[in-house]
Design a protein around this motif. Sequence first.
Motif, PDB file in Angstrom:
ATOM      1  N   ALA A 386     -10.537  44.405 -17.885  1.00 61.49           N
ATOM      2  CA  ALA A 386     -11.194  45.074 -16.768  1.00 61.49           C
ATOM      3  C   ALA A 386     -10.222  45.410 -15.642  1.00 61.49           C
ATOM      4  CB  ALA A 386     -12.327  44.204 -16.231  1.00 61.49           C
ATOM      5  N   ALA A 387      -9.145  44.649 -15.510  1.00 56.38           N
ATOM      6  CA  ALA A 387      -8.202  44.888 -14.400  1.00 56.38           C
ATOM      7  C   ALA A 387      -7.590  46.279 -14.490  1.00 56.38           C
ATOM      8  CB  ALA A 387      -7.122  43.816 -14.418  1.00 56.38           C
ATOM      9  N   GLY A 388      -7.084  46.649 -15.667  1.00 54.98           N
ATOM     10  CA  GLY A 388      -6.501  47.975 -15.826  1.00 54.98           C
ATOM     11  C   GLY A 388      -7.533  49.072 -15.690  1.00 54.98           C
ATOM     12  N   PHE A 389      -8.718  48.832 -16.216  1.00 53.10           N
ATOM     13  CA  PHE A 389      -9.814  49.798 -16.123  1.00 53.10           C
ATOM     14  C   PHE A 389     -10.130  50.103 -14.660  1.00 53.10           C
ATOM     15  CE2 PHE A 389     -14.464  50.349 -15.691  1.00 53.10           C
ATOM     16  CZ  PHE A 389     -14.657  51.476 -16.481  1.00 53.10           C
ATOM     17  N   ILE A 390     -10.207  49.039 -13.849  1.00 54.43           N
ATOM     18  CA  ILE A 390     -10.521  49.217 -12.437  1.00 54.43           C
ATOM     19  C   ILE A 390      -9.393  49.926 -11.711  1.00 54.43           C
ATOM     20  CG2 ILE A 390     -10.963  47.987 -10.270  1.00 54.43           C
ATOM     21  CD1 ILE A 390     -12.324  45.806 -12.028  1.00 54.43           C
ATOM     22  N   LYS A 391      -8.159  49.552 -11.996  1.00 57.17           N
ATOM     23  CA  LYS A 391      -7.021  50.171 -11.304  1.00 57.17           C
ATOM     24  C   LYS A 391      -6.924  51.661 -11.600  1.00 57.17           C
ATOM     25  CE  LYS A 391      -3.999  46.201 -10.517  1.00 57.17           C
ATOM     26  NZ  LYS A 391      -2.670  45.599 -10.775  1.00 57.17           N
ATOM     27  N   ASN A 393      -9.407  53.660 -12.395  1.00 58.14           N
ATOM     28  CA  ASN A 393     -10.508  54.340 -11.719  1.00 58.14           C
ATOM     29  C   ASN A 393     -10.328  54.342 -10.206  1.00 58.14           C
ATOM     30  OD1 ASN A 393     -12.955  55.294 -13.476  1.00 58.14           O
ATOM     31  ND2 ASN A 393     -12.171  53.455 -14.479  1.00 58.14           N
ATOM     32  N   ALA A 394      -9.577  53.373  -9.692  1.00 58.37           N
ATOM     33  CA  ALA A 394      -9.357  53.282  -8.249  1.00 58.37           C
ATOM     34  C   ALA A 394      -8.180  54.122  -7.783  1.00 58.37           C
ATOM     35  CB  ALA A 394      -9.133  51.829  -7.845  1.00 58.37           C
ATOM     36  N   LEU A 395      -7.389  54.636  -8.714  1.00 57.67           N
ATOM     37  CA  LEU A 395      -6.148  55.308  -8.332  1.00 57.67           C
ATOM     38  C   LEU A 395      -6.386  56.427  -7.328  1.00 57.67           C
ATOM     39  CD1 LEU A 395      -3.125  55.760  -8.558  1.00 57.67           C
ATOM     40  CD2 LEU A 395      -3.566  57.155 -10.610  1.00 57.67           C
ATOM     41  N   ARG A 396      -7.311  57.331  -7.598  1.00 57.05           N
ATOM     42  CA  ARG A 396      -7.526  58.460  -6.677  1.00 57.05           C
ATOM     43  C   ARG A 396      -8.081  57.988  -5.342  1.00 57.05           C
ATOM     44  NH1 ARG A 396     -12.842  60.505  -6.599  1.00 57.05           N
ATOM     45  NH2 ARG A 396     -14.271  59.347  -7.963  1.00 57.05           N
ATOM     46  N   LEU A 397      -8.894  56.921  -5.364  1.00 54.53           N
ATOM     47  CA  LEU A 397      -9.429  56.397  -4.112  1.00 54.53           C
ATOM     48  C   LEU A 397      -8.324  55.782  -3.261  1.00 54.53           C
ATOM     49  CD1 LEU A 397     -12.674  54.684  -5.483  1.00 54.53           C
ATOM     50  CD2 LEU A 397     -12.409  57.006  -4.576  1.00 54.53           C
ATOM     51  N   ARG A 398      -7.375  55.123  -3.913  1.00 60.82           N
ATOM     52  CA  ARG A 398      -6.255  54.528  -3.182  1.00 60.82           C
ATOM     53  C   ARG A 398      -5.363  55.622  -2.599  1.00 60.82           C
ATOM     54  NH1 ARG A 398      -3.798  49.997  -7.116  1.00 60.82           N
ATOM     55  NH2 ARG A 398      -2.817  49.228  -5.191  1.00 60.82           N
ATOM     56  N   LEU A 399      -5.131  56.686  -3.364  1.00 58.24           N
ATOM     57  CA  LEU A 399      -4.320  57.798  -2.840  1.00 58.24           C
ATOM     58  C   LEU A 399      -4.999  58.480  -1.648  1.00 58.24           C
ATOM     59  CD1 LEU A 399      -3.169  59.352  -6.235  1.00 58.24           C
ATOM     60  CD2 LEU A 399      -1.740  58.123  -4.582  1.00 58.24           C
TER      61      LEU A 399
END
Length: 405
Positions: A386-391, A393-399
């Motif tokens: 789940a850690a990689g899955f979340i990261k 999916n979160a990539l664009r939100l973090r950018l």
Amino acid sequence: MTDQINRVVLAYSGGLDTSVILRWLQDTYACEVVTFTADLGQGEELEPAREKALLMGIKPEHVFIDDLREEFVRDYVYPMMRANALYEGLYLLGTSIARPLIAKRQIEIAAQVNADAVAHGATGKGNDQVRFELGYYALNPDIKVIAPWREWDLTSRTKLIEYAESRQIPIPRDKRGEAPFSTDANLLHTSSEGKVLEDPWDEVPDYVFSRTVNPEDAPDTPEVITIDFERGDAVAVNGEGLSPASLLARLNDLGRTHGIGRLDLVENRFVGMKSRGMYETPGGTILHAAHRAIEQLTLDRGAAHLKDELAPRYAELVYNGFWFSPEREMLQAAIDASQDKVTGTVRLKLYKGGVHVTGRRSPHSLYSEKVVTFEDDQGAYDQRDAAGFIKLNALRLRLLGRRDR
């Protein structure tokens, strides 16, 4: 100057409106009238319609009364139920879904008796005129359509009665004077609108309800039932196999007893206005809840969510009268393809107007207790994935966050 009409097939109930229409067609078009009365499970004795048509001079071979209950549920209600169709999120489309079948049979009879026109009793303010006529034209593009309410000057109940009396048309005693509301009924539902229902602030009077007991007066003990499905269609209630019409009738009886399926709705008509109606769909409400429950087990997330996106569009097509359109047929093909594994049993509790799903099982279930358990899953699911899955999916939100903070 009217078009020359030699023979017309009239959708005929035997009531005041269509009896006046029958004589008006004879007077106005000097044509031969063929009557067609559909038994869609409205719960009324239909032989009086035959007797009245004969009394008004219709030839015996030109009086058609057809039992369409099985075809109605099998070929119209069930396909719609597979789609989980609700117009504006609430309405189970009981009136809408009956119109294409009536139109289809009218066109078939017109061909059988060599009629050059069909006629209906729908008013110029409602949706039914659209539904009937879209059906007619889809099935016979060259048919002539007569809609008396858009042609004549009989604009009130009083004028209809005066016309009927002037031509010795029998009038039911309870039809003398203004009706408190109008109704339409079939095996799926009863709808009521007009008169006492026109103010959307006023509560629906209890006497309007005909298919359901008041939920407050329903039994104090819940009733538990099961419904079996095969490929998206209900086939049995409490383990007893039933035909489509018999099954819906059984669910109607259960729904009536427990006050299930009442809906007070202000809807947007296709012709542009808002209207307030009261609908009773006891069996359909139970069936809708059960079908969704069996899909919860058997449909993949992607398929289930896509179906939920398609359902409002499907419902709108049915409501607006486009049953015979290519887009409805395309949607139906996709929906039916999704139902291949929608087989199993749903358990429901019926209680004081409510339908509560209490269990579901299927030989094609996608539910895995081993995967979903909070206990030791013995390696069925690696939570570290789940850690990689979340990261990702979160990539664009973090950018976005880094840019905008």
